[in-house]
Motif scaffolding. Structure first.
Motif, PDB file in Angstrom:
ATOM      1  N   GLU A   1       0.832  -1.203   0.000  1.00 36.85           N
ATOM      2  CA  GLU A   1       0.000   0.000   0.000  1.00 36.85           C
ATOM      3  C   GLU A   1       0.871   1.261   0.000  1.00 36.85           C
TER       4      GLU A   1
ATOM      5  N   LYS B   1       2.245   1.680  -3.473  1.00 30.86           N
ATOM      6  CA  LYS B   1       1.169   2.156  -4.363  1.00 30.86           C
ATOM      7  C   LYS B   1       0.950   3.653  -4.165  1.00 30.86           C
ATOM      8  N   LYS B   2       0.924   4.060  -2.895  1.00 29.09           N
ATOM      9  CA  LYS B   2       0.725   5.479  -2.569  1.00 29.09           C
ATOM     10  C   LYS B   2       1.883   6.318  -3.132  1.00 29.09           C
ATOM     11  N   ASP B   3       3.127   5.834  -2.985  1.00 27.80           N
ATOM     12  CA  ASP B   3       4.291   6.543  -3.499  1.00 27.80           C
ATOM     13  C   ASP B   3       4.242   6.665  -5.017  1.00 27.80           C
ATOM     14  N   SER B   4       3.775   5.627  -5.686  1.00 27.58           N
ATOM     15  CA  SER B   4       3.748   5.660  -7.154  1.00 27.58           C
ATOM     16  C   SER B   4       2.649   6.568  -7.680  1.00 27.58           C
ATOM     17  N   GLN B   5       1.648   6.845  -6.866  1.00 36.67           N
ATOM     18  CA  GLN B   5       0.556   7.717  -7.282  1.00 36.67           C
ATOM     19  C   GLN B   5       0.858   9.190  -7.013  1.00 36.67           C
ATOM     20  N   SER B   6       1.917   9.482  -6.270  1.00 27.37           N
ATOM     21  CA  SER B   6       2.232  10.878  -5.953  1.00 27.37           C
ATOM     22  C   SER B   6       3.053  11.520  -7.039  1.00 27.37           C
TER      23      SER B   6
END
Length: 139
Positions: free
Chosen positions: A131, A134-139
């Protein structure tokens, strides 16, 4: 769930560089099982109640012993060799020559077979790590 990776991606620095117990091994090509055992403990300590390298049973180039208490409060003494890890007793700092248990290639596999709570904690840690990625890749 059985996996051969550590979801926490712990550092390779075990912090033993200045420890007098390990000074004799600097600059040698010998694979010391005590150092391997310390690395095993550092990898999965977050997912068990207690885990440490035995100071009572002998460690050598080819064998080390690890005491582990699962979250279910079951105690085991594990043998670490080139063949892998296996349970050698159902208490700390003991070996039972009559106990015939299979070798596991990794500590993850061994603990997965012994402890449902380990499996849950490990799975949750893996999920949290995924998670975060995923959060890092969406930023």
């Amino acid at each position: 769930m059985e996996t051969d990776c550590n979801p926490m991606e712990l550092s390779n620095n075990t912090g033993f560089e200045g420890d007098s117990d390990y000074r004799d091994f600097e600059g040698t090509d010998v694979k010391d099982m005590r150092l391997e055992a310390e690395a095993v403990v550092n990898d999965v300590l977050f997912a068990v109640s207690n885990m440490f390298v035995s100071k009572t049973l002998p460690c050598a180039e080819d064998v080390a012993y690890i005491n582990v208490e699962t979250r279910e409060r079951n105690r085991y003494c594990l043998e670490l060799t080139e063949a892998g890890l296996r349970v050698v007793a159902y208490d700390f700092d003991q070996t039972d020559d009559g106990l015939q248990t299979p070798y596991h290639e990794t500590v993850y596999s061994l603990l997965d077979s012994l402890s449902p709570a380990y499996r849950e904690v490990f799975g949750n840690a893996l999920l949290q790590r995924l998670e975060a990625l995923k959060k890092d890749s969406q930023s």
